[in-house]
Enzyme design. Structure first.
Site, PDB file in Angstrom:
ATOM      1  N   GLY A  29      -3.587  -0.205   0.499  1.00 62.74           N
ATOM      2  CA  GLY A  29      -2.765   0.385  -0.550  1.00 62.74           C
ATOM      3  C   GLY A  29      -3.590   0.994  -1.655  1.00 62.74           C
ATOM      4  O   GLY A  29      -4.791   0.758  -1.763  1.00 62.74           O
ATOM      5  N   ASN A  32      -1.893   3.286  -9.341  1.00 60.73           N
ATOM      6  CA  ASN A  32      -2.506   3.477 -10.649  1.00 60.73           C
ATOM      7  C   ASN A  32      -3.578   2.430 -10.935  1.00 60.73           C
ATOM      8  O   ASN A  32      -4.504   2.670 -11.707  1.00 60.73           O
ATOM      9  CB  ASN A  32      -1.433   3.424 -11.739  1.00 60.73           C
ATOM     10  CG  ASN A  32      -0.575   4.677 -11.740  1.00 60.73           C
ATOM     11  OD1 ASN A  32      -0.984   5.712 -11.234  1.00 60.73           O
ATOM     12  ND2 ASN A  32       0.624   4.572 -12.293  1.00 60.73           N
ATOM     13  N   LYS A  51      -8.089  -6.370  -4.638  1.00 62.97           N
ATOM     14  CA  LYS A  51      -7.691  -5.227  -5.468  1.00 62.97           C
ATOM     15  C   LYS A  51      -8.901  -4.782  -6.277  1.00 62.97           C
ATOM     16  O   LYS A  51      -9.505  -5.574  -7.000  1.00 62.97           O
ATOM     17  CB  LYS A  51      -6.532  -5.617  -6.387  1.00 62.97           C
ATOM     18  CG  LYS A  51      -6.043  -4.481  -7.264  1.00 62.97           C
ATOM     19  CD  LYS A  51      -4.649  -4.754  -7.821  1.00 62.97           C
ATOM     20  CE  LYS A  51      -4.655  -5.745  -8.942  1.00 62.97           C
ATOM     21  NZ  LYS A  51      -3.329  -5.851  -9.595  1.00 62.97           N
ATOM     22  N   ASP A 141       7.650  -8.003 -14.910  1.00 60.73           N
ATOM     23  CA  ASP A 141       7.725  -6.837 -14.018  1.00 60.73           C
ATOM     24  C   ASP A 141       8.165  -7.276 -12.624  1.00 60.73           C
ATOM     25  O   ASP A 141       7.615  -6.831 -11.618  1.00 60.73           O
ATOM     26  CB  ASP A 141       6.379  -6.113 -13.961  1.00 60.73           C
ATOM     27  CG  ASP A 141       6.493  -4.706 -13.357  1.00 60.73           C
ATOM     28  OD1 ASP A 141       7.618  -4.138 -13.370  1.00 60.73           O
ATOM     29  OD2 ASP A 141       5.488  -4.181 -12.859  1.00 60.73           O
TER      30      ASP A 141
END
Length: 361
Positions: A29, A32, A51, A141
């Protein structure tokens, strides 16, 4: 059904990683935040998700908050934080890998869920969020894209992405307008402090609605990109359940009690957990939060103490040599500050003109 929000992809850039400990399996993936990769621990063979975030200005308060809050959470319905690694070009956040992908993709494939299937996942979502709240962390979120599934036959839901989470132990009461528009509670849009835990309840309600209906409750299906219209409908609590969606009176009652504009009158997390619809067919391992968290006291404690992590984060704020201006992402063409100011005058509402609603992948 489209994602509630999507950001542009970044430019390709070589990423160096800790070759001694992990080996690359594949890319999984980008967004931003940077790039995510599936890696394999060379010693154990375990798969992990990593990540990568550019060193320098992208290592901001949100990234630091994500790591600090995520590290403190240990629960079967929350993606496990493992460690952070500093590479010459990036900060790498190593986490548990959920091989079942996003709950969002599962709903897109199915169209919508049966009431029983929606309850199965909602029970797990509430278990994870309730645990976060017990640890004094509100997520801020919550959305389908931030709920992953493991690869088991009866998938276990895993909450991820704590970039906008806030701890009442470490931070003040939330005031900034963050999150994804389709999931944001009305009070988050207003210029005043709000209870992040009660706002999380609203977002859980949006997730439940989408699982049952296959659409967002406050979006105009004929104009889904009109975020101003979405925000207006949220502020007015304007939603309906289509006639073709047949749900029980108990389920309808729960949704009605979640979608309440006044947060003081909204159903609380403990009340949800005692609601008849939620309690039906609840798995034994979700009945007791204390039992759930105790069962998850695994021997593999975090590899790093907080001092090590803070030192790595401090070093990560220093840009990599020769990368200035590389891998900059285009910003969304929607000017949110102007939009919020327009709404302030149009609707005579006190909207946070500096609100930072973020459309993150």
């Amino acid at each position: 059904m489209e994602r509630a929000a999507a950001g542009p992809l970044g430019m390709e850039m070589p990423i160096m990683h800790d070759g001694d400990r992990y080996e690359l399996v594949k890319e999984i993936g980008s967004g931003n935040f940077g790039v995510a990769r599936l890696m394999r621990n060379r010693a154990s063979g375990d798969l992990v998700a990593v990540k990568y975030i550019d060193r320098g200005e992208k290592i901001d308060e949100n990234v630091q908050r994500e790591i600090i809050n995520h590290r403190s959470l240990r629960h079967p319905n929350i993606i496990r934080f493992k460690e952070v690694i500093l590479t010459p070009t990036h900060l790498a956040i190593v986490m548990e890998y959920a091989s079942g992908g996003e709950l969002f993709e599962r709903i897109c494939s199915a169209g919508r869920f049966s009431e029983d299937e929606a309850r199965f996942f909602f029970q797990q979502l509430i278990s994870g969020v309730s645990y976060c709240h017990s640890m004094q962390v509100c997520h801020r979120d919550l959305k389908l894209e931030n709920t992953l599934l493991d690869g088991s036959t009866a998938p276990r839901l895993k909450i991820c992405d704590f970039g906008y989470s806030k701890s009442s132990v470490l931070h003040s009461q939330p005031k900034s307008t963050v999150g994804t528009p389709a999931y944001i509670a009305p009070e988050v849009l207003l210029k005043k402090e709000y209870d992040g835990k009660i706002a999380d309840v609203w977002s859980c309600g949006v997730t439940l609605y989408v699982m049952l209906v296959g659409a967002y409750p406050f979006e105009d299906p004929e104009d889904p990109k009109n975020f101003r219209k979405t925000i207006q409908k949220i502020l007015g609590v304007q939603y309906s359940i289509p006639d073709y969606v047949h749900i029980s009176p108990e389920c309808r009652d729960l949704i009605t009690r979640i979608f309440v504009g006044n947060p003081a009158s909204r159903i609380t997390m403990p009340e949800i957990k005692n609601h008849p619809w939620f309690m039906k067919n609840i798995p034994a391992d979700l009945m007791d939060d204390g039992m759930v968290s105790n069962q998850y006291e695994e021997p593999d404690q975090p590899m790093q103490n907080m001092n090590e992590i803070m030192q790595i984060l401090a070093e990560a704020t220093i840009p990599a040599a020769g990368t200035s201006g590389i891998n900059q992402f285009l910003t969304d063409s929607l000017d949110l500050d102007d939009d919020m100011e327009d709404m302030d005058s149009d609707l005579d509402l006190d909207i946070e003109s500096s609100g930072e609603i973020v459309y993150a992948m």
